[in-house]
Design an enzyme around this catalytic site. Structure first.
Site, PDB file in Angstrom:
ATOM      1  N   HIS A 149       0.732  -1.295   0.065  1.00  0.00           N
ATOM      2  CA  HIS A 149       0.028  -0.110   0.054  1.00  0.00           C
ATOM      3  C   HIS A 149       0.903   1.480  -0.021  1.00  0.00           C
ATOM      4  CE1 HIS A 149      -3.670  -2.027   1.906  1.00  0.00           C
ATOM      5  NE2 HIS A 149      -4.072  -1.731   0.629  1.00  0.00           N
TER       6      HIS A 149
ATOM      7  N   CYS B 254      -2.682   2.411   8.904  1.00  0.00           N
ATOM      8  CA  CYS B 254      -3.599   1.719   8.531  1.00  0.00           C
ATOM      9  C   CYS B 254      -4.700   1.650   9.395  1.00  0.00           C
ATOM     10  CB  CYS B 254      -2.949   0.248   8.322  1.00  0.00           C
ATOM     11  SG  CYS B 254      -1.549   0.293   7.231  1.00  0.00           S
TER      12      CYS B 254
END
Ligand code: ARG
Length: 299
Positions: free
Chosen positions: A181, A275
């Site tokens: 990511h 996250c």
């Protein structure tokens, strides 16, 4: 620039969505950090998460909490539920994630219900149809929404994202399996500065991203793999899961204060502080220019 010459602090990052880890497990493997033989300790995970939330609140940020679905062990990584923005006309909107892996797709139904309480919602792709998009790949910086694509978000999704939000999207191709990511390799710090780990990207994308950031804090692969870029910035404070000495020296030299919060249980699922938190106060027209119709820029 402020009058002292220091770049303006990030205007966003004072309002978050987080998911209380009541059903956090490592049930499957969708990134190199996950190993079902190494399960998080539920009590320790909850205590770490509560400390993280208390730290953010102590810095003046507001944190909204969504309950975790029992069937969605990765839902604690709230960053991936969707990308919420406030639009120039004052309306609130969210682009929901269309997760790469079926193991996480049920999270979007719950995210849609939550976002829909206060915002209009849209998809980039939908279950089984169209491009994938995971919101941990997208952050405003400079003149655009900076989006990593490859492991999770599809290149095809960039155009839809740009049109849906009415902004410029700058895409960067991620190639490192451990930085799957964008938020593992890139973190905006203020108006001119961001952490960047060039090793996460192909050569052209790494060069283009470094060129976009006037003062990059360039991370080595080893530094980035401590999850230090997966941090949250509240004004001049950086809430970090880890901070290598060299990174600390640069940040402190720039006038940032560092607060360390141990979220090691969540590293077992391959995510850290960024996250676990989803910023809800990104404003189109302030944090990234409005560009009706949108556009995509690739390296
Ligand atoms: N296990 C999760 C996944 O692989 C971790 C997500 C980390 N989130 C993030 N924004 N980087 O999807």
């Amino acid at each position: 620039m402020t009058r002292t010459g220091a770049p303006a602090v990030l205007p966003w990052g004072r309002h978050y969505l987080a998911v209380r880890p009541d059903h956090f497990r490592v049930d499957y493997v969708i990134n190199p950090f996950m190993d079902p033989a190494d399960q998080p300790d539920p009590a320790r995970a909850l205590a770490q998460w509560q400390r993280m939330v208390a730290t953010l609140e102590g810095l003046g940020a507001r944190v909204e909490v969504l309950d975790q679905r029992p069937d969605a062990p990765d839902m604690v990584y709230a960053m991936n539920l969707g990308l919420g923005v406030l639009r120039p006309d004052g309306s609130a909107h969210a682009v929901l994630s269309h997760m790469r892996f079926p193991e996480r797709r049920m999270e979007t139904a719950t995210a849609r219900d939550w976002f829909a309480r206060s915002r209009s919602t849209a998809y980039v792709g939908r279950d089984g149809v169209g491009a994938h998009f995971e919101a941990g790949d997208a952050f405003p910086f400079g003149d655009a929404l900076v989006v990593g694509y490859g492991p999770r978000t599809d290149e095809l999704g960039l155009k839809q994202l740009a049109v849906e939000l009415g902004v410029r999207v700058r895409g960067f191709r991620i190639t490192h399996p451990g930085m799957y990511h964008m938020d593992l390799a890139f973190n905006p710090l203020d108006g001119r500065r961001a952490m960047v780990c060039p090793d996460a990207f192909d050569e052209e994308s790494a060069a283009a991203l470094l060129a976009l950031v006037p003062e990059p804090l360039v991370l080595s692969e080893a530094e980035a793999l401590t999850f230090c870029a997966n941090s949250v910035v509240v004004g001049r404070t950086v809430v970090m899961p880890a901070c290598p000495d060299r990174v600390r020296a640069v940040l402190e030299g720039w006038g940032f204060e560092i607060v360390l919060v141990d979220v090691s249980e969540f590293h077992k699922g391959g995510g850290s502080i960024r996250c676990l938190t989803n910023p809800l106060d990104i404003v189109v027209g302030r944090d990234l220019p409005a560009l009706p119709g949108g556009s995509v820029v690739l390296p």
